[in-house]
Scaffold this motif. Structure first.
Motif: not given
Length: 669
Positions: A95-121
């Motif tokens: 199974l794929l990982s949603p995000a590498n939270f303990l790694e410094e990825e170049s883009s953080r906007g998508p992770a914030v966006a998906v968590f925002g969708i989930l919290f709004s739901s």
């Protein structure tokens, strides 16, 4: 009179005299009175008909849920678990990982966006009558079970939106683009067809979906950009995630910056202190440091939580008080005058109540203004506090990176992860969002009550020229307040002129017999001053804790019992996991090992450690390769010496109780 009052409440839209001098032409409110006569049903949410979009929520979830499941199962074949079954299709699909939270990825906007969708739901889930769109609850008790099931359904439903990027493959980017476009088009189309809803407020459904639509628009643009980069051949999957950041952090740590003069000013003016205090609320990025992804997600969820709660508080109270103000009649004013809630010049003449009616409407309008102003103030204070936490997070992380444990914690702690630390790390972002919601609610209650008390005890009496309860208390008790003020001034003057003797370098007590006499004589007065100081202590501690309730980096309890604060407890364990698993110098050291040049194999000597093989290799490549290898070895040695996570594993620190954070003593021979 009761029957007349009920009739007035029921039929007040038919009386055109009610709305004299009343301007209610705002599109925000749900229940505006019109110029022409309207039926009484216009004041209730049922006047807004139920809107059924072309793509209903049940149809949307029925179609998108199988597609999301098929996408995540198809992309799972790109991730092979070769350690399980190497002979079975070159590994078992994972199974794929949603995000590498303990790694410094170049883009953080998508992770914030998906968590925002989930919290709004989640916010919509609490208020919806049908929490699970795929099925309708048969009874009220069954609805609670469906809500529990929906708590697991929505994360699984939006899981592919974020997991498609972790595959680092063109198929994943293509699938993510299609999913993001599908979700975005359906949400936008539903809101275009049905912008108004009878739930709570006609615009609440539209405004509450703003974070969801913005997040989906971000994903709809981000996935095609990744796909385009992958097709051009400069896709990020060729690089190790975060390697560029760790190199920059290592260069920033190793760079030498000269200091010109003293860094601490000897004397700072009041203006400069005010300027520095205001700058502490503004987070300015520093070279070589980046806030971890989990902290960014937690703060973004706190901001969305503040928006959702503020919107709910606004649309739940303001239209209601607007209805009451518009429906106020003379019959109701007569009742209020008889109970003494509204002042009246002629209480014996119930037919002439025009002045009292305007007074009651002014009171209700004042309540509305107080509520909106207090809500705006609470949002601003919460936003400022959350912004200031970024600086606190940075200082705490940098202190723990260099091993200064006592600069962050009140007692020495091990930075190694534990069971409770892992649990707190997983729930930290959720705790931050929940604490932001509760903090805003508490602030709104406190500031609304304070603003109402100030308005009705100070502002309105000054406007009307009448007396109030507060002015009466101050007028009747002015000798008492004057005596307390005189006692305070006398004690300060005596302490300055009679009980302190100024020497060249120090101050000493003098006239001790007079000091003892004054202390005894002013004991009863100081008891009354202590009562006032205690009241002020309760007020200031309540305001401070209400404003800083959403901060998890500071405890609301004193030292010694701060571990009983669940927010601060989770933050401390969160820092342990972040520092032990995501130390930038440790990651830079690992990247240096992965990128060192190939060297010819040497005879294996079991008596030597692997580090000696790296440092004492005799065959050196000439030119730039040799310089690069020397620099890499020097950085490796420096990293090993300065890494606080490895200090407790050295031979000289195994028997030392102050390892991992404290300074190590000189090793014994």
């Amino acid at each position: 009179m009761a029957s007349n009052g009920s009739a007035g409440i029921r039929d007040f839209p038919l009386d055109p005299g009610i709305f004299l001098d009343e301007d209610l032409g705002s599109d925000w409110y749900i229940y505006e009175p019109t110029e022409s006569a309207a039926p009484s049903d216009d004041l209730f949410p049922g006047v807004i008909p139920e809107c059924h979009p072309t793509v209903s929520p049940r149809m949307y979830h029925t179609c998108m849920a199988p597609i999301s499941l098929a996408v995540i199962l198809a992309l799972s074949f790109l991730v092979k678990r070769r350690r399980l079954h190497l002979s079975c299709c070159n590994g078992v699909p994972g199974l794929l990982s949603p995000a590498n939270f303990l790694e410094e990825e170049s883009s953080r906007g998508p992770a914030v966006a998906v968590f925002g969708i989930l919290f709004s739901s989640l916010c919509q889930l609490v208020l919806d009558k049908e929490p699970l769109p795929l099925a309708s609850p048969s009874s009220h008790s069954a609805r609670e079970y469906w809500k529990i099931l929906a708590l697991l359904y929505y994360p699984a439903f939006y899981f592919p939106l974020l997991a498609c990027a972790t595959s680092r493959h063109r198929l994943g980017y293509l699938a993510g683009s299609l999913l993001a476009w599908g979700h975005c088009l359906v949400h936008v189309w539903q809101k275009v067809e049905c912008p108004q809803s009878p739930k709570i407020h006609r615009l609440y459904s539209l405004l509450s979906h703003v974070p969801t639509v913005l997040s989906l628009l971000l994903l709809s643009l981000w996935y095609p950009a990744l796909l385009g980069r992958s097709l051009r051949g400069d896709s990020p999957e060729r690089e190790i995630p975060g390697s560029g950041y760790y190199r920059k952090y290592l260069k920033a740590v190793l760079s030498k910056r000269g200091r010109k003069g003293s860094s601490v000013p000897i004397e700072e003016s009041l203006q400069s202190r005010i300027r520095s205090y205001l700058r502490s609320y503004i987070y300015t990025p520093e070279e070589g440091f980046r806030i971890p992804l989990k902290l960014v997600v937690s703060l973004a969820m706190a901001v969305i939580a503040v928006y959702q709660v503020a919107l709910l508080l606004l649309v739940a109270f303001v239209p209601t008080i607007q209805i009451i103000r518009a429906g106020m009649t003379k019959d109701i004013v007569v009742l209020l005058v008889q109970f003494g809630l509204v002042p009246s010049d002629n209480p014996a003449v119930p037919g002439d109540m025009e002045k009292e009616l305007r007074t009651v409407r002014h009171y209700l309008w004042s309540l509305e203004v107080c509520y909106i102003c207090s809500l705006a103030l609470c949002c601003l204070l919460t936003g400022a506090v959350l912004l200031r936490t970024l600086g606190a997070h940075r200082s705490n992380l940098r202190a723990l990176y260099r091993g200064s444990v006592l600069d962050v914690f009140s007692e020495p702690r091990s930075l190694r992860p534990s069971r409770s630390a892992v649990v707190c790390w997983m729930s930290f972002a959720s705790f931050q969002a929940a604490f932001a919601c509760l903090g805003l609610l508490i602030q709104q209650v406190i500031f609304f009550l304070c603003s109402v008390a100030f308005t009705f005890l100070v502002v309105i009496p000054l406007q009307t020229g009448t007396g109030s309860l507060l002015f009466g208390i101050l007028r009747n008790m002015w000798p008492f307040w004057l005596a307390l003020l005189v006692a305070i001034l006398v004690q300060h003057l005596l302490a300055h002129s009679q009980f302190l003797e100024q020497h060249s370098l120090r101050k000493e007590l003098t006239n001790r017999r007079a000091l003892y006499i004054v202390t005894f004589l002013l004991f009863p007065t100081n008891v009354l001053l202590g009562v006032l100081a205690g009241v002020w202590r309760v007020v200031i501690s309540g305001l401070y804790n209400a404003v800083h309730f959403c901060r998890l980096d500071t405890s609301l309890l004193q030292r010694g019992v701060e571990t009983f604060d669940p927010g601060y407890h989770s933050y401390c364990h969160f820092l342990k996991v972040e520092v032990s698993q995501g130390h930038p110098l440790m990651k830079a050291f690992c990247f240096l090992l992965l990128q060192r040049p190939e060297m010819p194999a040497l005879p294996r000597d079991t008596r030597l450690e692997e580090g000696l093989h790296l440092l004492h290799h005799k065959h050196l490549a000439p030119g730039k390769a040799r310089i690069r290898r020397i620099r890499a070895r020097w950085c490796l040695a420096y990293t090993l010496l300065r890494n606080p996570s490895l200090s407790s594993s050295r031979k000289t620190a195994l028997a030392d109780a102050s390892a991992n954070g404290a300074r190590l003593g000189v090793p014994k021979p």
